[in-house]
Design an enzyme around this catalytic site. Structure first.
Site, PDB file in Angstrom:
ATOM      1  N   HIS A   1     111.591 -22.655  32.488  1.00 13.75           N
ATOM      2  CA  HIS A   1     112.454 -23.238  33.084  1.00 13.75           C
ATOM      3  C   HIS A   1     113.587 -23.817  32.508  1.00 13.75           C
ATOM      4  O   HIS A   1     114.387 -24.876  32.732  1.00 13.75           O
ATOM      5  CB  HIS A   1     111.957 -24.440  33.953  1.00 13.75           C
ATOM      6  CG  HIS A   1     110.673 -23.657  35.036  1.00 13.75           C
ATOM      7  ND1 HIS A   1     111.077 -22.703  35.842  1.00 13.75           N
ATOM      8  CD2 HIS A   1     109.587 -24.078  35.158  1.00 13.75           C
ATOM      9  CE1 HIS A   1     109.816 -22.498  36.463  1.00 13.75           C
ATOM     10  NE2 HIS A   1     108.773 -23.515  35.968  1.00 13.75           N
TER      11      HIS A   1
ATOM     12  N   HIS B   1     109.198 -20.250  40.634  1.00 17.04           N
ATOM     13  CA  HIS B   1     108.401 -19.293  40.033  1.00 17.04           C
ATOM     14  C   HIS B   1     108.443 -18.117  40.828  1.00 17.04           C
ATOM     15  O   HIS B   1     107.406 -17.115  40.499  1.00 17.04           O
ATOM     16  CB  HIS B   1     106.860 -19.891  40.081  1.00 17.04           C
ATOM     17  CG  HIS B   1     106.776 -21.161  39.433  1.00 17.04           C
ATOM     18  ND1 HIS B   1     106.842 -22.367  40.339  1.00 17.04           N
ATOM     19  CD2 HIS B   1     106.808 -21.786  38.326  1.00 17.04           C
ATOM     20  CE1 HIS B   1     106.787 -23.430  39.517  1.00 17.04           C
ATOM     21  NE2 HIS B   1     106.677 -23.100  38.338  1.00 17.04           N
TER      22      HIS B   1
END
Length: 335
Positions: A56, A219
């Site tokens: 991320h 995700h």
């Protein structure tokens, strides 16, 4: 799928080594995937820490520095850091005034942070408190979560909690403003393509050439619907209206907005989305106080974006405007 890596299992370790080599103001705790300020712990200041799975970036270690985070723990890609490493981070960032943890709402992150906080309290008598961010308005429950997911709005919570701690706020004051930010922020995302994890080397989910997914998680968790490709204006309208409907803001409210890239979207396209977002806010009678556009919380190489709206008052504006100096975010001192 081509990737600029060596061995997939070494990606996180090598990424962190490269990061501290680029930023001497950061250091890595030996034998861990934890990065802290080089001068941690800072005496007399509440330590602010966060963490989660890698993939991320620049979240989380990119936000370490004056006015924001003191430490960040990196798990393997899309995997929570272990409780042992989180506890080491908490203890390394305790300058005597306690440590505040910003935790995104994913079951692994919450469980491991809770265990780590108990360990730090028992092993080092560290005073600890936390907030669980849950700004994703798309779905109430999802893979890996009970309740809403914590996504890009978490960065605003990092900023606000970090500023309060840097100004000398105690642990209770940091918690108060972090919770205020979390209660007044909403986010929704979308994907044009799947992300590709280093270990799998293939898309984590299938999405047709003529499809997009609305409400996607960071995700690749399922969103609210799959639909035919939409224009940038249509995407901006769908996401923004969903966030505004959830926040239920009064006309004239002041807001900060974030158009966040998922990792594979050109900045040019994010600005196209932002153009329509700002038009929509005007149509709703809202007053935009500040605008953030860029890659703040990504999903590897996913193409897509998320839109975040945070309602602000004078206190939150002051904390957001407070100077910060990190690898991924800089706010200069006002003259």
């Amino acid at each position: 799928m081509k990737k600029l890596i060596n061995e997939p299992e070494a990606v996180v370790d090598e990424m962190l080594d490269g990061m501290v080599a680029a930023h001497p103001e950061l250091r890595r705790l030996d034998g861990t995937e934890v990065v802290v300020r080089a001068d941690a712990p800072v005496d007399g200041k509440v330590g602010i820490v966060s963490g989660g799975g890698s993939g991320h970036e620049p979240t989380h270690a990119g936000y370490i520095g004056d006015g924001m985070l003191d430490g960040a723990a990196a798990g393997q890609v899309f995997t929570s850091p272990t409780a042992d490493q989180l506890s080491e981070m908490i203890q390394a960032c305790d300058g005597g005034e306690g440590v505040f943890c910003v935790v995104k709402n994913y079951e692994g992150d919450v469980m491991n942070f809770e265990t780590a906080m108990e360990m730090a309290e028992m092993e080092a008598d560290t005073e600890v408190d936390y907030v669980v961010t849950n700004d994703d308005v798309a779905v109430e429950d999802s893979l890996y979560t009970s309740g809403r997911r914590g996504v890009a709005g978490t960065i605003f919570v990092h900023k606000i909690a970090g500023a309060m701690a840097h100004q000398g706020g105690d642990l209770s004051e940091v918690k108060r403003v972090a919770e205020k930010a979390n209660e007044n922020v909403g986010t929704m995302g979308m994907a044009l393509t799947s992300c590709v994890t280093p270990e799998k080397g293939e898309p984590t989910f299938e999405l047709g050439d003529d499809e997009i997914e609305l409400g996607i998680g960071i995700h690749g968790e399922p969103g609210t619907e799959r639909t035919e490709v939409m224009s940038a204006d249509e995407v901006a309208e769908h996401l923004t209206e969903a966030v505004l409907d959830d926040l239920d803001l009064d006309e004239g409210a002041e807001v900060v907005t974030m158009v966040n890239g998922m990792g594979g979207t050109p900045l040019m396209e994010l600005y196209v989305v932002n153009r329509r977002v700002q038009q929509l806010l005007d149509e709703h009678g809202l007053d935009t106080w500040d605008v953030w556009v860029g890659d703040y919380m990504t999903s590897l190489d996913m193409m897509g974006c998320s839109i975040t709206v945070l309602e602000v008052d004078d206190e939150l504006k002051e904390l957001l405007a407070y100077s910060v100096d990190t690898p991924a975010l800089t706010v200069a001192d006002e003259e």
